[in-house]
Design a protein around this motif. Structure first.
Motif, PDB file in Angstrom:
ATOM      1  N   PRO A 175      -2.467  -0.695  41.151  1.00 37.71           N
ATOM      2  CA  PRO A 175      -2.011  -0.262  39.170  1.00 37.71           C
ATOM      3  C   PRO A 175      -3.374   0.568  38.982  1.00 37.71           C
ATOM      4  CG  PRO A 175      -1.982  -2.549  38.891  1.00 37.71           C
ATOM      5  CD  PRO A 175      -2.372  -2.042  40.873  1.00 37.71           C
ATOM      6  N   TYR A 176      -4.400   0.262  39.254  1.00 43.60           N
ATOM      7  CA  TYR A 176      -5.714   0.841  38.707  1.00 43.60           C
ATOM      8  C   TYR A 176      -5.516   2.782  39.162  1.00 43.60           C
ATOM      9  CZ  TYR A 176      -7.618  -0.722  42.656  1.00 43.60           C
ATOM     10  OH  TYR A 176      -7.293  -1.673  44.639  1.00 43.60           O
ATOM     11  N   PHE A 177      -5.183   2.703  40.010  1.00 41.52           N
ATOM     12  CA  PHE A 177      -5.332   4.422  40.613  1.00 41.52           C
ATOM     13  C   PHE A 177      -4.445   5.261  39.993  1.00 41.52           C
ATOM     14  CE2 PHE A 177      -6.203   2.464  45.248  1.00 41.52           C
ATOM     15  CZ  PHE A 177      -7.097   2.385  44.784  1.00 41.52           C
ATOM     16  N   MET A 178      -3.320   4.689  38.605  1.00 42.58           N
ATOM     17  CA  MET A 178      -3.094   5.749  37.299  1.00 42.58           C
ATOM     18  C   MET A 178      -4.101   6.449  37.215  1.00 42.58           C
ATOM     19  SD  MET A 178       0.126   4.098  37.013  1.00 42.58           S
ATOM     20  CE  MET A 178       0.237   2.956  35.597  1.00 42.58           C
ATOM     21  N   GLY A 179      -5.392   5.827  36.747  1.00 39.49           N
ATOM     22  CA  GLY A 179      -5.897   6.096  35.655  1.00 39.49           C
ATOM     23  C   GLY A 179      -8.036   6.006  36.451  1.00 39.49           C
ATOM     24  N   HIS A 180      -7.601   6.097  37.460  1.00 39.84           N
ATOM     25  CA  HIS A 180      -8.659   5.637  38.273  1.00 39.84           C
ATOM     26  C   HIS A 180      -9.244   6.584  39.581  1.00 39.84           C
ATOM     27  CE1 HIS A 180     -12.827   3.873  39.115  1.00 39.84           C
ATOM     28  NE2 HIS A 180     -13.394   4.009  38.719  1.00 39.84           N
ATOM     29  N   PHE A 181      -8.742   7.254  39.540  1.00 38.49           N
ATOM     30  CA  PHE A 181      -9.147   8.715  39.130  1.00 38.49           C
ATOM     31  C   PHE A 181      -7.248   9.137  39.600  1.00 38.49           C
ATOM     32  CE2 PHE A 181     -13.765   7.830  39.548  1.00 38.49           C
ATOM     33  CZ  PHE A 181     -13.367   7.661  38.047  1.00 38.49           C
ATOM     34  N   PRO A 182      -6.574  10.140  38.653  1.00 36.42           N
ATOM     35  CA  PRO A 182      -5.578  10.735  38.716  1.00 36.42           C
ATOM     36  C   PRO A 182      -5.399  11.947  40.146  1.00 36.42           C
ATOM     37  CG  PRO A 182      -6.040  10.182  36.915  1.00 36.42           C
ATOM     38  CD  PRO A 182      -6.845  10.375  37.442  1.00 36.42           C
ATOM     39  N   LYS A 183      -7.036  12.099  40.075  1.00 36.92           N
ATOM     40  CA  LYS A 183      -6.858  13.424  41.389  1.00 36.92           C
ATOM     41  C   LYS A 183      -7.646  13.060  42.329  1.00 36.92           C
ATOM     42  CE  LYS A 183      -5.973  17.075  38.279  1.00 36.92           C
ATOM     43  NZ  LYS A 183      -6.282  18.427  37.627  1.00 36.92           N
ATOM     44  N   ARG A 184      -7.999  12.023  42.451  1.00 38.22           N
ATOM     45  CA  ARG A 184      -8.887  10.858  42.908  1.00 38.22           C
ATOM     46  C   ARG A 184      -9.006  10.040  43.015  1.00 38.22           C
ATOM     47  NH1 ARG A 184     -13.713  12.385  46.458  1.00 38.22           N
ATOM     48  NH2 ARG A 184     -13.162  10.671  48.219  1.00 38.22           N
ATOM     49  N   PRO A 185      -8.039   9.405  43.000  1.00 37.75           N
ATOM     50  CA  PRO A 185      -7.681   7.847  43.153  1.00 37.75           C
ATOM     51  C   PRO A 185      -9.073   7.441  43.827  1.00 37.75           C
ATOM     52  CG  PRO A 185      -5.524   8.810  44.293  1.00 37.75           C
ATOM     53  CD  PRO A 185      -7.448   9.487  44.510  1.00 37.75           C
ATOM     54  N   VAL A 186     -10.022   6.529  43.923  1.00 34.36           N
ATOM     55  CA  VAL A 186     -10.849   5.488  43.442  1.00 34.36           C
ATOM     56  C   VAL A 186     -10.933   4.147  43.417  1.00 34.36           C
ATOM     57  CG1 VAL A 186     -13.293   5.097  44.109  1.00 34.36           C
ATOM     58  CG2 VAL A 186     -12.652   7.397  43.871  1.00 34.36           C
ATOM     59  N   MET A 187     -11.432   2.697  44.262  1.00 35.98           N
ATOM     60  CA  MET A 187     -11.459   1.873  43.569  1.00 35.98           C
ATOM     61  C   MET A 187     -12.467   1.043  42.532  1.00 35.98           C
ATOM     62  SD  MET A 187     -10.815  -1.446  46.195  1.00 35.98           S
ATOM     63  CE  MET A 187      -9.839  -3.374  45.760  1.00 35.98           C
ATOM     64  N   PRO A 188     -11.991   1.151  41.620  1.00 31.09           N
ATOM     65  CA  PRO A 188     -12.965   0.796  40.558  1.00 31.09           C
ATOM     66  C   PRO A 188     -13.955  -0.708  41.301  1.00 31.09           C
ATOM     67  CG  PRO A 188     -11.633   0.409  39.532  1.00 31.09           C
ATOM     68  CD  PRO A 188     -10.623   0.716  40.914  1.00 31.09           C
ATOM     69  N   GLY A 189     -15.432  -0.492  41.183  1.00 31.55           N
ATOM     70  CA  GLY A 189     -16.625  -1.132  41.924  1.00 31.55           C
ATOM     71  C   GLY A 189     -16.187  -2.443  41.011  1.00 31.55           C
ATOM     72  N   VAL A 190     -15.746  -2.320  39.617  1.00 30.54           N
ATOM     73  CA  VAL A 190     -16.097  -4.109  39.708  1.00 30.54           C
ATOM     74  C   VAL A 190     -14.959  -4.868  40.007  1.00 30.54           C
ATOM     75  CG1 VAL A 190     -14.259  -3.599  37.449  1.00 30.54           C
ATOM     76  CG2 VAL A 190     -15.881  -5.367  37.565  1.00 30.54           C
ATOM     77  N   LEU A 191     -14.166  -4.204  40.423  1.00 31.57           N
ATOM     78  CA  LEU A 191     -13.198  -4.935  41.254  1.00 31.57           C
ATOM     79  C   LEU A 191     -13.459  -5.353  43.130  1.00 31.57           C
ATOM     80  CD1 LEU A 191      -9.200  -2.979  40.137  1.00 31.57           C
ATOM     81  CD2 LEU A 191     -10.687  -5.252  39.366  1.00 31.57           C
ATOM     82  N   ILE A 192     -14.126  -4.294  43.332  1.00 33.02           N
ATOM     83  CA  ILE A 192     -14.847  -4.789  44.474  1.00 33.02           C
ATOM     84  C   ILE A 192     -15.472  -5.818  44.118  1.00 33.02           C
ATOM     85  CG2 ILE A 192     -16.016  -4.257  46.619  1.00 33.02           C
ATOM     86  CD1 ILE A 192     -15.503  -1.034  45.877  1.00 33.02           C
ATOM     87  N   LEU A 193     -16.076  -6.310  43.249  1.00 31.89           N
ATOM     88  CA  LEU A 193     -17.036  -7.214  43.206  1.00 31.89           C
ATOM     89  C   LEU A 193     -16.283  -8.621  42.625  1.00 31.89           C
ATOM     90  CD1 LEU A 193     -19.778  -6.332  40.690  1.00 31.89           C
ATOM     91  CD2 LEU A 193     -20.224  -6.743  43.252  1.00 31.89           C
ATOM     92  N   GLU A 194     -14.971  -8.203  41.915  1.00 36.98           N
ATOM     93  CA  GLU A 194     -13.685  -9.554  41.921  1.00 36.98           C
ATOM     94  C   GLU A 194     -13.582  -9.648  43.464  1.00 36.98           C
ATOM     95  OE1 GLU A 194     -11.150 -12.205  40.035  1.00 36.98           O
ATOM     96  OE2 GLU A 194     -12.959 -10.848  39.414  1.00 36.98           O
ATOM     97  N   ALA A 195     -12.921  -8.889  44.322  1.00 36.54           N
ATOM     98  CA  ALA A 195     -12.823  -9.742  45.346  1.00 36.54           C
ATOM     99  C   ALA A 195     -13.809 -10.198  46.134  1.00 36.54           C
ATOM    100  CB  ALA A 195     -12.434  -8.186  46.127  1.00 36.54           C
ATOM    101  N   LEU A 196     -14.584  -9.322  46.218  1.00 28.85           N
ATOM    102  CA  LEU A 196     -15.719 -10.328  46.364  1.00 28.85           C
ATOM    103  C   LEU A 196     -15.663 -11.685  46.366  1.00 28.85           C
ATOM    104  CD1 LEU A 196     -18.840  -7.756  47.712  1.00 28.85           C
ATOM    105  CD2 LEU A 196     -17.208  -9.397  49.112  1.00 28.85           C
ATOM    106  N   ALA A 197     -15.962 -11.708  44.445  1.00 26.54           N
ATOM    107  CA  ALA A 197     -15.879 -13.251  44.163  1.00 26.54           C
ATOM    108  C   ALA A 197     -14.645 -14.172  44.330  1.00 26.54           C
ATOM    109  CB  ALA A 197     -16.000 -13.285  42.591  1.00 26.54           C
ATOM    110  N   GLN A 198     -13.423 -13.613  44.738  1.00 27.27           N
ATOM    111  CA  GLN A 198     -12.583 -14.408  45.012  1.00 27.27           C
ATOM    112  C   GLN A 198     -12.486 -14.627  46.100  1.00 27.27           C
ATOM    113  OE1 GLN A 198      -8.468 -12.195  44.625  1.00 27.27           O
ATOM    114  NE2 GLN A 198      -8.955 -11.782  42.252  1.00 27.27           N
ATOM    115  N   THR A 199     -13.399 -13.698  47.447  1.00 32.86           N
ATOM    116  CA  THR A 199     -13.375 -14.880  48.714  1.00 32.86           C
ATOM    117  C   THR A 199     -14.303 -15.315  48.605  1.00 32.86           C
ATOM    118  OG1 THR A 199     -13.244 -12.496  49.395  1.00 32.86           O
ATOM    119  CG2 THR A 199     -14.075 -13.253  50.209  1.00 32.86           C
ATOM    120  N   ALA A 200     -15.384 -15.132  47.757  1.00 33.94           N
ATOM    121  CA  ALA A 200     -16.319 -16.327  47.649  1.00 33.94           C
ATOM    122  C   ALA A 200     -15.542 -17.960  47.029  1.00 33.94           C
ATOM    123  CB  ALA A 200     -17.583 -16.091  46.554  1.00 33.94           C
ATOM    124  N   ALA A 201     -14.894 -17.699  46.162  1.00 37.56           N
ATOM    125  CA  ALA A 201     -14.167 -18.536  45.607  1.00 37.56           C
ATOM    126  C   ALA A 201     -13.537 -19.834  46.993  1.00 37.56           C
ATOM    127  CB  ALA A 201     -12.595 -18.332  44.651  1.00 37.56           C
TER     128      ALA A 201
END
Length: 161
Positions: free
Chosen positions: A49-75
């Protein structure tokens, strides 16, 4: 301490983490060595869902969500070591040290999440975390996390103090 490497599918992950769509950011655990390290996978889809706004012409995964994925992995590494009741437990991020972003993560990428246990003292866990795509570092950081019992409203027992 076992040196056996364990892998977990999405069904087991759902029993260990409280996260659900759209914020569950770990699809599979490829390797888990309790008290040491974990290697997990996040398939990055254009349907996020975040790709609709980040960014419509060049979708990039937000850095904060990469960190969240790492935190979930740590959990997942923590919960593999510590018995817990997922309905009455909150796993909280309490700090991020030296976060660095080295490569964009785009739809179609497979994000490999590597987390290594550093230490545990007085309820605080420290980890070294690295996210990679195609063997290249996308992001890295030191993660600091804690586990708290949740009250009946789902709030941390520390929040009520």
């Amino acid at each position: 301490m076992s040196t056996e490497k364990i892998n977990l599918d999405i069904h087991k992950i759902l029993t260990l983490l409280p996260h659900r769509y759209p914020i569950l950011l770990v699809d599979r655990v490829l390797e888990l060595e309790p008290h040491r390290s974990i290697k997990a996978l996040k398939n990055v889809s254009i349907n996020e869902p975040y790709f609709m706004g980040h960014f419509p012409k060049r979708p990039v995964m937000p850095g904060v969500l990469i960190l969240e994925a790492l935190a979930q992995t740590a959990a997942l590494l923590t919960f593999a070591e510590e018995p817990h009741d997922p309905h009455n437990t909150l796993y909280l991020f309490v700090g991020i040290d030296n976060a660095r972003f080295k490569r964009v993560v785009e739809p179609g990428d497979q994000l490999i999440l590597n987390v290594t246990f550093e230490r545990h003292m007085r309820g605080i866990w420290k980890f070294d975390a690295r996210a990679e795509v195609d063997g290249m570092v996308a992001a890295e950081a030191g993660l600091i996390c804690t586990v708290r019992r949740a009250d009946r409203n789902g709030q941390s027992d520390a929040a009520s103090r």
